[in-house]
Enzyme design. Structure first.
Site, PDB file in Angstrom:
ATOM      1  CB  SER A 104      -0.836  -0.019   1.314  1.00 54.11           C
ATOM      2  OG  SER A 104      -1.966   0.924   1.301  1.00 54.11           O
ATOM      3  CD  GLU A 105      -0.372   4.067  -3.669  1.00 58.55           C
ATOM      4  OE1 GLU A 105      -0.820   2.750  -3.826  1.00 58.55           O
ATOM      5  OE2 GLU A 105      -1.076   4.884  -4.462  1.00 58.55           O
ATOM      6  CG  ASN A 106      -1.417   4.183   2.869  1.00 53.77           C
ATOM      7  OD1 ASN A 106      -1.484   3.249   1.950  1.00 53.77           O
ATOM      8  ND2 ASN A 106      -2.473   4.301   3.895  1.00 53.77           N
TER       9      ASN A 106
END
Lengths: 217, 219, 217, 219
Positions: free
Chosen positions: C45-47
Site C-alpha cells: 500500500s503506497e501510503n
C-alpha cells in the site's frame, strides 16, 4: 597541559548548549571531557546514532563508536541506518564537526585523508562531514612531527574538501578563516607572535581583538 | 515460500566473480557466519561493496587476507593493512567512495533512481571523471547507482517471513543493501514466528529478503 | 458476472505465489477476493506498508489503505515511511501493479490521471508505480460510458507513463502489448472477434493461441 | 532546552506567507490541532506541501476552504473538490508532483542533496521544463530539492527530548519532512520522559525536532 589537552580545552569552548556535534577520531574525541557542566551537547556518531555517551559497565552489542570502540548511549539517544546518518550529516543537521587535519590552507581547504604513496586510509565520512556540517573546526598540532607547518597558503596533499574550514585550533594559536585569509585571534599563554609566524606556512592577519587563548575549565 | 535455509544450502548460492554487498561497520553488523563459509569454500574473484575492510581477521578481512577478493568498493581501509598492501602491490583494486556517497549510491541502485547530486567530494579527487552540475548556485557531483549480485546482511532477529530487526549501530548499511541486490541473504541471531514482530518495528521488510540462515551458536 | 467481476477474476490469474502486488483504487481492489487459496501474495500500500489485509473487527488507528479506508494488516506486515514506500515501488520490488485506465495505446502508454479542463485528480503514486513495477497490468472496461474505445493507436489524454503497460484486461478480452502492437490473447465467453474489433480503437494481432478468457475460481 | 510548548505558544510561530510542510495521507498522520489553530488565527497566503489536500473538512482541507492557502504542492487533489475548483478559478496555485518524486524532493531538501534522477514522469507533462539525463541507457528527470519554513508533524508518542514514534500508516511523509524545514513542530498524542523510548525504535531523532505540543484530548 600537553598540546592535545590545550587544543581540546579550547575547542570545547566552541560547543554551545543544544548543539549536535560530530567528533573525528583521535584528538577531537577528547573535547567532551572539557565541556562545562551546564552545556549539554548531543554527539552524532556516523555509524548510526545520536546521543553517544561514555561506556558504563560492560560493552553492549552494537554499542560502538565510529572507531569501532565500545561506547554508551545517553537517555534520549536514537539509532538509524547509514543513509539516515549521512542525511543528518550532509543536510546541515550537525552544528559543528571537529576534525583532525594534516594541512589547512587560507582558502579553508582541508587535507586529512591521504598521503600519496604512503598512507591511504580512505575518507570514511570526513568528506560528507565537511560538505554538510554547519561549522567545521580543525583541531590539530601546529606542525608535523618533523616541524613542517600545517597551516599553508595552499595545501599540497589531496583535499578532503574545499573552502569549508572556518576555525583552526592548535596548541599555539586559534585562527579564523575568512575571505581567503587566516586571521589570528588567540595566542596560547607564553607563545609570542614571532613563534607563530615562524611555524605557520602562510601569511595571516592579526585580529584587532587578539587575546590569550581561552580554555574551558 | 520457505526462506529459511540450513548452512549447507548457503555455499551453493555463491559463485566466483560475484559482486557482494556486505553489511557492517568495522565488522559490527557483518554476517560473520556467511563470511567464514565463503572463506572456507574459497569462492574467488569477488567484488565486495561495504563500508570498510575491517581488520585482517575480522569482518570481511579474512576474504581479503586469503586473496579471494579482486576489488573492494569502500569508504575506509585504514584499519586493515593487508588491504593497503594489496592495493599498493596491484593485487586488488580499491575504489574509495565517501561514506555518505556510498550510502546514496546503493540507495539509488535499490530504489530505481538514476543518480543523486551530492556536494560531497567537490574540489577533490573524488570528482574526477564525474558530471558536475550547479543547482541553486552550488556545485554538485552526479553520483551513480550501485548494485550487487548478492547482499549479505546481519540482523538480530527475523521472523519466518523475512522481516528483519537490527540492534543498535549494527544496523548501518544493512537496510539499504537489502534493496540493492538480486539476491538478499540475512544471517540472524534469532528466528521468531511470523507475526511476532510489530509491523512498526520492522527495519527491513520481508519482501526484500530472499533467504534466511540462523547464526551458529558460539561454542 | 458483471464486467468488473469478470475483469477482476481474470487479473487474479496473473498473480503468482509470493508476488508483491500494488493495486490501484477502484476495480483493482476487487482482485484479491478471486485468488486461489494456495496463492499467497503480499499487498503493498503506497501510503506505507506491506501486508495489507481485510479489515477485521474495529478499525485501528493508522491502519488505512491508500484510499483512506480502514483495512487490516496481516501477520508479517511491515510499516515504513513514504520515502521507503516509493523506494520499493520505483526500485522494482513490486512484482505487479494493477491499475485502472482511461486510455491505453499500442506502445504501452497509459493515460489515467487527468482529463484536461474536466478532471484533474493528480497522479498520486501512479506515475511511480508505472515507472517502477516489474509488470504493469491495466484493468479497465473496454469502452467509456459513452461507448468510446479506450484501447487506441495513440492516447490523446495526458500520459501517466510511456511504454510501461504489458497487459490489458477488459470484460471483453485480454491483450498483450509487444513491439508496439496489441496482441489479442483471449476473448470473453460469448464475445466474438468482430465485436472486439469494433470496440477497439487500434488494429491488433490475434495470437496463434487465442483462447477463451480464463477466470479464477 | 525545553521543547515542550503550551497551545498558546504555537500560533505566534506562524506568519502570513510561510511555506509549511504538513505530514499526512488523506488526514491520517496530519497534526489536526495545529491545522485547526491556523484556521482559527487566520494565517494567510500559505504554501502547503504535502501528499494531498484531503477533503474540505479533514486534514489540511479547512485551510483551503477558508482561502488561507495560495499554493499547494501535492501529489493528489481528487478527494477535495474545493481544491479543484479554486485551481480552475485561478484562486490557488496547484503544483502536482508524483508521490514518490515528492518524497525524494523533500528528502533532497533535508539531506543536502542537489537533486535526484528519477524515471518517474519521463514522457509525460511532468518532464516539462526539467533537465533530462540518460544513465545506463535509460532516461531520467532531474528533480530538485524542496524545503519549507516550517514542518508540522503528527506523532503518536514523543519523549521530552523530541524523539518521535509514529503509528502504522500515519508515519507516511512525517519522517522525511522532519529533515526539510527550518522549524519543525510535532503534535503528539503522548509525551513520555526522555529515556523511555528504546533508541532502536525512534523514527524521528530528537535533533530534528524543535518544538513539541501535546494534542488536546477530544471532549
Amino acid at each position: 597541559m600537553d598540546a592535545k589537552e590545550r587544543i581540546a580545552r579550547r575547542v570545547a569552548k566552541e560547543l554551545k548548549e543544544g548543539y549536535v556535534v560530530n567528533l573525528g577520531i583521535g584528538l577531537p574525541t577528547l573535547v567532551p571531557r572539557f565541556l562545562p557542566k551546564d552545556v549539554h551537547i548531543t554527539l552524532q556518531s556516523e555509524n548510526g546514532f545520536l546521543g553517544m555517551g561514555a561506556l558504563e559497565g560492560e560493552p553492549r552489542p552494537g554499542e560502538v563508536n565510529a572507531g569501532g570502540q565500545p561506547c554508551g548511549l545517553v537517555p534520549g539517544a536514537a539509532v538509524f541506518d547509514s543513509v539516515t546518518s549521512f542525511a543528518l550529516i550532509r543536510g546541515g543537521h550537525v552544528d559543528v564537526t571537529v576534525l583532525g587535519g594534516l594541512q589547512v590552507d587560507e582558502d579553508g581547504n582541508l587535507a586529512n585523508w591521504m598521503v600519496p604513496g604512503k598512507m591511504i586510509p580512505g575518507m570514511g565520512g570526513a568528506m560528507d562531514l565537511l560538505a554538510g556540517a554547519k561549522k567545521v573546526i580543525v583541531a590539530m598540532e601546529h606542525c608535523t612531527k618533523t616541524g613542517e607547518p600545517r597551516l599553508l597558503e595552499r595545501c599540497d596533499l589531496p583535499l578532503t574538501a574545499k573552502g569549508r574550514v572556518s576555525l583552526v585550533v592548535t596548541e599555539l594559536a586559534v585562527f579564523g578563516i575568512s575571505h581567503g585569509e587566516f586571521v589570528l585571534r588567540e595566542l596560547a599563554p607564553g607563545v609570542d607572535l614571532d613563534t607563530v609566524r615562524q611555524k605557520t606556512g602562510a601569511r595571516f592577519l592579526v585580529s584587532d581583538s587578539l587575546c590569550e587563548m581561552a580554555a574551558a575549565l | 515460500m520457505n526462506k529459511l535455509m540450513d548452512w549447507d544450502e548457503v555455499g551453493p548460492l555463491f559463485r566466483d566473480g560475484m559482486s557482494i554487498m556486505v553489511g557492517g561497520f568495522f565488522a559490527v553488523g557483518t554476517p560473520g557466519g556467511i563470511v567464514s563459509l565463503l572463506a572456507e569454500q574459497g569462492t574467488r574473484e569477488l567484488t565486495l561493496i561495504g563500508n570498510d575492510t575491517a581488520s585482517p581477521t575480522t569482518g570481511v578481512g579474512p576474504l581479503i587476507s586469503s586473496g579471494q577478493v579482486s576489488k573492494v568498493i569502500v569508504s575506509h581501509i585504514g584499519t586493515n593493512p593487508v588491504t593497503g598492501r594489496k592495493m599498493m602491490d596491484g593485487e586488488m583494486e580499491v575504489e574509495l567512495v565517501p561514506q555518505g556517497t556510498l550510502a546514496e549510491r546503493i540507495r539509488c541502485g535499490g530504489s530505481g533512481l538514476g543518480g543523486v547530486l551530492t556536494p560531497t567530494g567537490v574540489g577533490t579527487v573524488v570528482e574526477e571523471g564525474k558530471t558536475k552540475l550547479a543547482v541553486g548556485g552550488r556545485e554538485y557531483l552526479l553520483e551513480l547507482p550501485l548494485r550487487a549480485d548478492v547482499a549479505i546482511l546481519k540482523a538480530r532477529k527475523a521472523d519466518r517471513a523475512g522481516n528483519l530487526v537490527y540492534e543498535r549501530a549494527a544496523r548501518n548499511f544493512n537496510p539499504v543493501m537489502a534493496f540493492a541486490a538480486d539476491l538478499v541473504i540475512a544471517e540472524v541471531d534469532e528466528l521468531v514466528d511470523t507475526g511476532c514482530i510489530d509491523p512498526d518495528e520492522v527495519m527491513t521488510p520481508a519482501a526484500l529478503v530472499d533467504r534466511i540462515v540462523v547464526s551458529r551458536k558460539e561454542a
